[in-house]
Design a protein around this motif. Structure first.
Motif, short mmCIF file in Angstrom:
data_model
loop_
_atom_site.label_atom_id
_atom_site.label_comp_id
_atom_site.label_asym_id
_atom_site.label_seq_id
_atom_site.Cartn_x
_atom_site.Cartn_y
_atom_site.Cartn_z
N LEU A 68 0.95 -1.11 -0.14
CA LEU A 68 0.00 -0.06 -0.10
C LEU A 68 0.93 1.12 -0.04
O LEU A 68 0.36 2.57 -0.56
N ARG A 69 2.04 1.14 0.85
CA ARG A 69 2.89 2.52 0.71
C ARG A 69 3.38 2.60 -0.70
O ARG A 69 3.68 3.66 -1.17
N ALA A 70 3.68 1.45 -1.35
CA ALA A 70 4.34 1.59 -2.81
C ALA A 70 3.03 2.25 -3.55
O ALA A 70 3.36 3.09 -4.42
N LEU A 71 1.83 1.74 -3.46
CA LEU A 71 1.01 2.21 -4.43
C LEU A 71 0.55 3.66 -4.04
O LEU A 71 0.20 4.28 -4.94
N GLN A 72 0.50 4.00 -2.97
CA GLN A 72 0.28 5.39 -2.43
C GLN A 72 1.37 6.33 -3.23
O GLN A 72 0.80 7.21 -3.60
N HIS A 73 2.52 5.89 -3.09
CA HIS A 73 3.59 6.82 -3.63
C HIS A 73 3.24 6.83 -5.39
O HIS A 73 3.19 7.90 -5.95
N ALA A 74 2.96 5.70 -5.97
CA ALA A 74 2.73 5.51 -7.43
C ALA A 74 1.29 6.59 -7.73
O ALA A 74 1.33 7.49 -8.51
N HIS A 75 0.37 6.39 -6.72
CA HIS A 75 -0.95 7.25 -6.97
C HIS A 75 -0.70 8.63 -6.92
O HIS A 75 -1.18 9.53 -7.57
N ASP A 76 0.08 8.95 -5.88
CA ASP A 76 0.69 10.48 -5.53
C ASP A 76 1.23 11.04 -6.79
O ASP A 76 0.92 12.21 -7.01
N ASN A 77 1.88 10.15 -7.45
CA ASN A 77 2.55 10.56 -8.76
C ASN A 77 1.71 10.57 -10.11
O ASN A 77 2.18 10.49 -11.27
N GLY A 78 0.24 10.23 -9.84
CA GLY A 78 -0.43 9.78 -10.76
C GLY A 78 -0.50 8.62 -11.69
O GLY A 78 -0.84 8.81 -12.94
N ILE A 79 0.24 7.74 -10.94
CA ILE A 79 0.13 6.44 -11.95
C ILE A 79 -0.78 5.36 -11.04
O ILE A 79 -0.50 5.03 -10.15
N VAL A 80 -1.53 4.72 -11.86
CA VAL A 80 -2.18 3.28 -11.46
C VAL A 80 -1.71 2.13 -12.17
O VAL A 80 -1.44 2.08 -13.26
N HIS A 81 -1.35 1.28 -11.19
CA HIS A 81 -0.73 -0.08 -11.69
C HIS A 81 -1.31 -0.90 -12.77
O HIS A 81 -0.91 -1.10 -13.68
N ARG A 82 -2.66 -1.27 -12.39
CA ARG A 82 -3.49 -2.02 -13.07
C ARG A 82 -3.53 -3.26 -13.19
O ARG A 82 -3.87 -4.06 -13.89
N ASP A 83 -2.29 -3.86 -12.53
CA ASP A 83 -1.99 -5.25 -12.69
C ASP A 83 -1.36 -6.01 -11.57
O ASP A 83 -0.14 -6.77 -11.21
N ILE A 84 -1.78 -5.47 -10.35
CA ILE A 84 -1.42 -5.68 -9.04
C ILE A 84 -1.66 -7.33 -8.72
O ILE A 84 -3.03 -7.56 -8.74
N LYS A 85 -0.85 -8.01 -8.34
CA LYS A 85 -1.00 -9.52 -8.11
C LYS A 85 0.17 -10.00 -7.65
O LYS A 85 1.22 -9.41 -7.45
N PRO A 86 0.12 -11.08 -6.72
CA PRO A 86 1.44 -11.42 -6.08
C PRO A 86 2.35 -11.93 -6.84
O PRO A 86 3.62 -11.90 -6.49
#
Length: 665
Positions: free
Chosen positions: A121-139
């Motif tokens: 979630l911390r990694a995603l928060q950083h990505a989202h704050d920079n305007g990036i949606v990953h869209r393929d989060i999986k283990p």
């Protein structure tokens, strides 16, 4: 051999071994000569190097990671988008994927699951704050280091949320087991779609199961859009209730009812970590509930009942309104049914992967024919697939289309093979031209040789006059003359075969072949070399490698069985390992000691009988050299008359059985 291994990209990155194979690109372990460190190099596959969509996705990944700098996201060091090779140089992460860890553990403890989720979630928060949606989060896209650190990777279908150039029609689909409902429908996605995927990962970690599964990607995607997942605690009652509520909220079908940001989800997890018995009461909401739900017991809503009373209407008016409302509802439903029947809208479905399947089986399989029209466009020779196998399809897999869509396929008419011409004794240029004229791709390898003239071909691999696939790269070994300098043999123990061969080539040595041997090292690991490290030999010397077959080495383990015999007479005891008899004895009481043999990679099951009846059972762990026996049963009396004197002790049935002794009380 992989064509990149042993090569240098941009004269700087020395490719050493293949460490990951993806749909779009392969990942290699490499050595950065300039920075003197190990890196990971992601190279776009040849078949996609001319596909503008894949090139865009590959460049998009480099752009996405380049703007990010976070300890839980893989770092990017360099990119190259040349005409022939396109690659990204990234941080090398020595670990396993979270998917592999889940498969090893079965169920991940909730404290550990929370530890991993917080980092993601911390990694995603950083990505989202920079305007990036990953869209393929999986283990599979989360790497786990030995110290428990998590690294999120593979931003291949990431979207720049603030990029106005993107169109709504772009429908990149992630892995169907983890995609959000809106992603499965091909709708516009935002940060909340990543949070849904995190919820699915938490579900899988905590229960050991995926919330939705099916026989095809289409079936799974439909469940993501329509079905409700089982409650996590119904699969694992050890999950704290508050943590279950966090998972349930993250996986809401309606994005508006989910966590709206990674920070919001992190706040709830922090509250849960401080008080694991906390209840959020999210599970009492449904997707039909309003976000503006309020508790009328709160003092600030003390006047709500009074307001409602003032606005009450007469019973007669209530009846008239109810009747009118019923007619309106019926009319609306009738109109919906009418127009639905008129337009006959079709559901969205996901294109399956047909490449590699038999065409005849596909066109008779209702899993495909019920949803798609399969059309054979043509037959042609294939570099990879046997006759009758689908080798291409349009549209590609995982595209979102309407039910009944036409899928065009190309079917292999047979392997595209040819006979390798004999180019022995030819010059390098002559040999390469002959091979390329025959349809083969070549790579030239210099080899020291005292008999063959410098610049002339010694041999090819595959050998001359053998039939091989045209897609296979033919190695042309060209003589570089007699060796003139001495080199030091490197340490190859512990490396993969491909890495060891690359190491030999980089030291002007030759791999003289491999031999598989029993070893407890992972299969394919080099465990021996014909010349010891540090040996000084002439360049071009051939080194033979011993490679582990993964079966383990044979070891002996001591087994001790307690004999509790109240029958007053000696009983006949027999020990079986995995159903095979390994030791026998006859005794009243005491401790029965014997040894068993097995491979160090195995665990064996012990069964002990007394007078032909079950007496005890246990396991033998050959890896750790231990044995445990338990579950003792009463010893039945031997049949009369006994053929053995009471005071004697029987020997093993054959000399091949392990030594067996009994020390009696």
């Amino acid at each position: 051999m992989n064509k990149f291994i042993g090569k240098r990209l941009d004269g700087r990155y020395e490719i050493r071994e293949l460490i990951g194979i993806g749909g779009m690109a392969d990942v290699y372990k490499a050595y950065d000569l300039m920075e003197d460190k190990i890196v990971a190099v992601k190279i776009l596959k040849d078949e996609y190097s001319t596909n503008e969509d894949f090139k865009r996705r590959f460049r998009n990944e480099s752009k996405a990671i380049a703007v990010l700098s976070h300890p839980n996201i893989v770092k990017i060091f360099d990119v190259s988008f040349g005409d022939r090779v396109q690659f990204i140089v990234m941080e090398y992460v020595n670990g396993i994927t979270l998917k592999e860890y889940i498969e090893q553990q079965g169920v991940v403890g909730w404290k550990e699951a929370v530890h991993f989720t917080v980092q993601i979630l911390r990694a995603l928060q950083h990505a989202h704050d920079n305007g990036i949606v990953h869209r393929d989060i999986k283990p599979q896209n989360v790497m786990l280091l030995q110290d428990g650190t998590v690294k999120v990777m593979d931003f291949g279908i990431a979207r720049f949320a603030r990029d106005n150039g993107r169109t709504v029609s772009e429908k990149a689909i992630g892995s169907v087991h983890y995609i959000s409902p809106e992603q499965a429908r091909g709708e516009v996605t935002d940060e909340r779609t990543d949070l849904y995927s995190v919820g699915v990962m938490m579900f899988e970690m905590l229960t050991g199961k995926l919330p939705f599964d099916g026989e095809s990607p289409v079936a799974i995607a439909v469940k993501q859009m329509q079905a409700e997942a089982p409650a996590p605690r119904s699969l694992n009652d050890q999950i704290p209730e508050g943590l279950e509520e966090i998972v349930v909220r993250a996986m809401k079908k309606d994005p508006d009812l989910r966590y709206q940001t990674a920070a919001e989800m992190l706040r709830d997890i922090d509250e849960f970590k401080r008080n694991p018995s906390i209840l959020f009461e999210y599970k009492y909401f449904t997707d039909d509930d309003s976000e503006n739900y309020f508790d009328t017991t709160d003092p600030k809503y003390a006047d709500v009942d009074e307001i409602v009373v003032k606005k009450r209407i007469s019973p007669t008016m209530q009846i008239l309104l109810a009747v009118t409302g019923a007619f309106v509802v019926i009319a609306v439903i009738a109109l919906i049914i009418f127009f639905s029947a008129l337009n006959n809208p079709k559901e969205d479905v996901i294109v399956p992967n047909l490449v590699g399947l038999e065409y005849e089986k596909v066109i008779t399989n209702t899993e495909y024919t019920d949803h798609f029209e399969i059309v054979k466009e043509k037959e042609e020779l294939s570099d990879e697939y046997e006759a009758g196998i689908i080798c291409e399809q349009t549209p590609e897999k995982d595209k979102l289309v309407k039910d009944g869509y036409k899928i065009k396929v190309v079917v292999s008419s047979g392997l595209n093979t040819g006979v390798v011409p004999d180019v022995t004794g030819k010059t390098e240029d002559e040999a390469v031209k002959m091979l390329e004229d025959s349809g083969f791709t070549t790579t030239v390898v210099s080899l020291f040789n005292r008999e063959v003239e410098v610049g002339k071909v010694i041999k090819t691999d595959p050998a001359a006059n053998t039939e091989t696939k045209k897609s296979e790269v033919v190695k042309v070994y060209v003589s570089s003359g007699s060796p003139t300098k001495e080199v030091t043999v490197p340490n190859l123990i512990g490396k993969s075969v491909s890495a060891a061969k690359a190491e030999l080539e980089s030291n002007d040595l030759v791999c003289g072949g491999t031999t598989e041997v029993d070893s407890d090292k992972p299969k394919g690991t080099v465990v021996g070399q014909s010349m010891a490290k540090g040996s000084v030999v002439l360049e071009g010397t051939s080194i033979t490698l011993e490679v582990s077959n993964g079966n383990g080495i044979e070891v002996e383990v001591k087994v001790s069985v307690e004999i509790h015999n109240n029958s007053g007479k000696k009983a006949d005891f027999v020990a079986y390992l995995d159903g095979k008899q390994v030791a026998t004895t006859s005794a009243k009481n005491g401790t029965w000691n014997f040894t068993v043999k097995g491979k160090s990679s195995k665990t064996g099951q012990l069964t002990i009988t007394a007078n032909g009846n079950a007496y005890a059972s246990g396991t033998v762990d050959f890896k750790n050299g231990t044995a445990s026996v338990g579950g003792y049963q009463a010893v039945p009396k031997p049949e009369e008359p006994s053929s053995k004197p009471e005071e004697s002790s029987s020997a093993p049935e054959s000399s091949s059985e392990p030594e067996s002794t009994v020390s009696e009380d």
